[in-house]
Design an enzyme around this catalytic site. Structure first.
Site, PDB file in Angstrom:
ATOM      1  N   THR A 127       0.855  -1.188   0.000  1.00 59.77           N
ATOM      2  CA  THR A 127       0.000   0.000   0.000  1.00 59.77           C
ATOM      3  C   THR A 127       0.892   1.240   0.000  1.00 59.77           C
ATOM      4  O   THR A 127       1.940   1.265   0.640  1.00 59.77           O
ATOM      5  CB  THR A 127      -0.917   0.029   1.245  1.00 59.77           C
ATOM      6  OG1 THR A 127      -0.101  -0.081   2.410  1.00 59.77           O
ATOM      7  CG2 THR A 127      -1.913  -1.111   1.216  1.00 59.77           C
TER       8      THR A 127
ATOM      9  N   SER B 174      -0.278  -7.121   7.697  1.00 58.38           N
ATOM     10  CA  SER B 174      -0.590  -5.804   8.269  1.00 58.38           C
ATOM     11  C   SER B 174      -1.179  -5.992   9.650  1.00 58.38           C
ATOM     12  O   SER B 174      -1.238  -7.098  10.169  1.00 58.38           O
ATOM     13  CB  SER B 174      -1.652  -5.157   7.379  1.00 58.38           C
ATOM     14  OG  SER B 174      -2.853  -5.936   7.455  1.00 58.38           O
TER      15      SER B 174
ATOM     16  N   ASP C 142      -4.933  -4.830  11.798  1.00 59.97           N
ATOM     17  CA  ASP C 142      -6.339  -5.080  11.481  1.00 59.97           C
ATOM     18  C   ASP C 142      -6.922  -4.053  10.512  1.00 59.97           C
ATOM     19  O   ASP C 142      -8.025  -4.246   9.997  1.00 59.97           O
ATOM     20  CB  ASP C 142      -7.159  -5.092  12.776  1.00 59.97           C
ATOM     21  CG  ASP C 142      -6.747  -6.255  13.677  1.00 59.97           C
ATOM     22  OD1 ASP C 142      -6.610  -7.379  13.157  1.00 59.97           O
ATOM     23  OD2 ASP C 142      -6.548  -6.036  14.887  1.00 59.97           O
TER      24      ASP C 142
ATOM     25  N   GLU D 173     -10.125  -2.662   5.384  1.00 61.09           N
ATOM     26  CA  GLU D 173     -10.197  -1.953   4.101  1.00 61.09           C
ATOM     27  C   GLU D 173     -10.519  -2.912   2.956  1.00 61.09           C
ATOM     28  O   GLU D 173     -11.266  -2.577   2.038  1.00 61.09           O
ATOM     29  CB  GLU D 173      -8.878  -1.219   3.827  1.00 61.09           C
ATOM     30  CG  GLU D 173      -8.670  -0.048   4.766  1.00 61.09           C
ATOM     31  CD  GLU D 173      -7.356   0.694   4.532  1.00 61.09           C
ATOM     32  OE1 GLU D 173      -6.738   0.507   3.463  1.00 61.09           O
ATOM     33  OE2 GLU D 173      -6.949   1.440   5.436  1.00 61.09           O
TER      34      GLU D 173
ATOM     35  N   GLY E 196       1.203  -6.153  11.923  1.00 64.96           N
ATOM     36  CA  GLY E 196       0.863  -4.804  12.376  1.00 64.96           C
ATOM     37  C   GLY E 196       1.001  -4.691  13.873  1.00 64.96           C
ATOM     38  O   GLY E 196       1.508  -5.603  14.538  1.00 64.96           O
TER      39      GLY E 196
ATOM     40  N   GLU F  87     -10.101   1.803  13.698  1.00 61.97           N
ATOM     41  CA  GLU F  87      -9.980   3.011  12.875  1.00 61.97           C
ATOM     42  C   GLU F  87     -10.974   4.051  13.378  1.00 61.97           C
ATOM     43  O   GLU F  87     -12.073   3.703  13.812  1.00 61.97           O
ATOM     44  CB  GLU F  87     -10.299   2.694  11.398  1.00 61.97           C
ATOM     45  CG  GLU F  87      -9.431   1.605  10.785  1.00 61.97           C
ATOM     46  CD  GLU F  87      -7.966   1.990  10.691  1.00 61.97           C
ATOM     47  OE1 GLU F  87      -7.666   3.089  10.204  1.00 61.97           O
ATOM     48  OE2 GLU F  87      -7.111   1.176  11.125  1.00 61.97           O
TER      49      GLU F  87
END
Ligand SMILES: Nc1ncnc2c1ncn2[C@@H]1O[C@H](COP(=O)(O)OP(=O)(O)OP(=O)(O)O)[C@@H](O)[C@H]1O
Length: 565
Positions: A214, A239, A241, A246, A272, A532
């Site tokens: 990304t 990554s 979560d 996404e 991540g 997020e």
């Protein structure tokens, strides 16, 4: 197939085919010495590394093993970190080691010239690649084996194929995987973690791996929205979560989303700082173990939650993990400035907010599936029974039979049909709160401390926040606390998060719900969805059953022992 030179210089380790794996046997010796040549399956006399028909009775040695079966009980060394190497750097394993099918990545038949072979009849020469523990990780290792097949007269000539069938039961081989790496994930370590720990295992298993990095925030949404779904079986998010979140939402935006969710499995390779998906689904936050789980797990369907808020009410968003408001949300989102602390920043944030006894007033409306703690337990046991039956079916299929079914076409689990109707919301956001929903007592909600709803049991390695969460029971777990709870009670509740027993405490509301509407009243705060930051406004969420395909060990989340709490 590789052709041997006819000189049989390659070092072979003797093994037999067993119920749970390949059992390494005592190697040939010609006398008391068991030097490296003996371990190689060669004779100690003569030209080192070259087979001769000497005094050691190879064939009787093979015969004696005919009636032996490899069993984990007899396994004194089950792929421990001990290995020896001969001068040619060939991998050697001690006798009685079992290479479990669960760790076998690939097998190749080595073609030999029967006229020249020094091996007894019914011997298959194989190159076997498997995942071997090394320090805290798994690494692919290749060993050359001479395997006695006489015990299985029906085995057929393609021994490698038979072993591969045992090694990939209930799952597809040679998967096509799109790996999406967030190079900023895990404090910038995601790329290195994936390349050094996960990729070698995926490649050694014969999977087709395409890697995409990304390059901007929300890039994974665009990747998922535009990818060729026919090209892949799995999207693996290397990554935290954020990227699986996404990816699900990228697929959700496609005009052919039913086809996309039908075909693609979404999983995580934990690279991540928040890796709840891998911890809950694969039982690990170690990328190499997760890579093995990806290769061996069963394709299963899990519920996801669909979120609607005024600012995106025409295009709802999916959430696979959690939604939170109050202490946890502020500790997650508002501690970004102390990221350098790693996961400790979250705990610090929670502690600070708890000590301040900050209140997060709101109204909460819920559609209950199981309201009281007793009802939650009954609901859990009922659905757990169903999952246990699936697990038993899978394990029964894994027991040893000569005629192993070839499941190359995919899992034996019945899949459901995803259609456009699968995305339809039962309770549209524009409508009034339905009459069969309940409003939670304002006396409590106006003093909310923690509001947390989730679908997966683990939110961090030692935090079983939702111990009753189940993959496909059509509900999410709902936890609510009162900020006025005395500190003397809050402390033991927070201390029991690792066991998951906090949900049993009388001060903690714990229910199973199908849907909720949260109307927050604090002037400035945050709502966090899957870790997020989401718009700070009214949030309505409902479960979309079995929408997402993922990979689960035995078709269920990692065991939480909720039934015995
Ligand atoms: N190249 C990039 N530049 C900036 N942001 C990115 C990039 N790639 C991904 N992101 C964003 O990084 C965020 C976090 O991703 P992820 O969950 O993978 O990492 P993480 O290490 O767990 O981080 P966090 O602690 O924020 O959850 C996502 O919002 C994603 O959109």
């Amino acid at each position: 197939m590789s052709k041997l030179s006819g000189r049989y210089r390659l070092p072979y380790t003797r093994a037999i085919i067993g119920e749970n794996g390949l059992l390494i046997k005592d190697q040939f010796t010609s006398g008391p010495s068991t030097n490296s040549s003996a371990l190689m399956g060669g004779r100690t006399s003569g030209d080192a590394g070259e087979f001769e028909s000497g005094d050691g009775d190879a064939s009787s040695s093979f015969q004696s093993s005919v009636f032996e079966t490899a069993s984990l009980i007899s396994c004194v060394t089950c792929l421990s970190d001990t290995e020896s190497r001969d001068e040619n750097e060939a991998l050697l394993l001690p006798s009685n080691t079992v290479i479990p099918y669960a760790k076998i990545l690939d097998v190749t038949n080595l073609d030999v010239d029967d006229n020249e072979s020094p091996f007894p009849n019914h011997t298959a020469l194989l190159e076997v690649t498997f995942a071997k523990p090394r320090r805290n990780h798994l690494v692919p290792k290749t060993i050359k084996l001479s395997v006695d097949t006489s015990v299985f007269p029906n085995m057929g000539t393609d021994v490698a194929e038979e072993i591969l069938n045992r090694s990939y039961k209930n799952t597809k081989r040679n998967k096509s995987i799109l790996v999406i790496i967030n190079p900023h994930g895990g404090k910038g370590k995601a790329n290195k973690l994936f390349l050094s720990k996960a990729k070698p295992l995926l490649q050694a298993s014969g999977c087709k791996v395409l890697v995409k990095e990304t390059t901007y925030h929300l890039h994974a949404v665009d990747i998922a929205k535009n990818l060729d779904i026919d090209e892949f079986d799995i999207i693996a998010c290397a990554s935290g979560d954020g990227i699986p979140h996404e990816v699900m939402n990228g697929l959700f935006l496609r005009s052919d989303r039913a086809k996309a969710f039908q075909k693609l499995a979404i999983t995580q390779l934990p690279c991540g700082s928040g890796n709840a998906m891998s911890i809950s689904c694969h039982g690990t936050s170690n990328p190499s173990y997760a890579a093995l789980a990806l290769l061996k797990s069963v394709e299963s369907r899990i519920d996801v939650m669909c979120c609607t808020q005024p600012s995106y009410k025409n295009q709802p968003r999916l959430s696979f993990l959690s939604q939170t408001y109050g202490i946890i949300a502020e500790s997650d989102i508002n501690t970004e400035f102390i990221r350098f602390l790693g996961p400790a920043r979250f705990e610090l944030g929670v502690t600070m907010n708890v000590l301040q006894r900050k209140k997060y007033p709101c109204d909460i409306y819920v559609k209950y599936a199981a309201k009281s703690k007793n009802e939650v337990k009954d609901h859990y046991l009922q659905h757990k029974d169903r999952l246990n039956n699936i697990r038993d079916d899978l394990e029964a299929n894994s027991t040893f039979t000569i005629d192993v079914p070839n499941l190359d076409e995919g899992s034996k689990l019945e899949d459901i049909n995803i259609t456009d109707d699968s995305f339809k919301l039962r309770w549209p956001f524009e409508d009034d709160v339905p009459s069969d929903w309940e409003k939670i007592d304002s006396e409590l909600t106006h003093s909310t401390g923690i509001f947390y709803t989730g679908k997966m049991p683990y939110i961090a390695p030692d935090t079983k926040f939702f111990p009753a969460a189940l993959p496909d029971d059509g509900t999410m777990d709902f936890v609510l606390t009162d900020a006025r709870t005395p500190l003397t009670r809050i402390a033991p509740i927070l201390m029991s998060l690792n066991r998951g027993s906090h949900v049993l405490q009388p001060e903690v509301e714990h229910s199973k719900i199908h849907a909720f509407r949260l109307v927050p009243y604090v002037k400035n705060s945050v709502i966090s969805v899957d870790g997020e930051s989401f718009p700070y406004e009214t949030l309505q969420v409902e479960v979309l059953p079995k929408l997402v395909k993922t990979l689960l060990k035995n078709g269920s989340y990692v065991e939480t022992d909720f039934e015995s709490m």
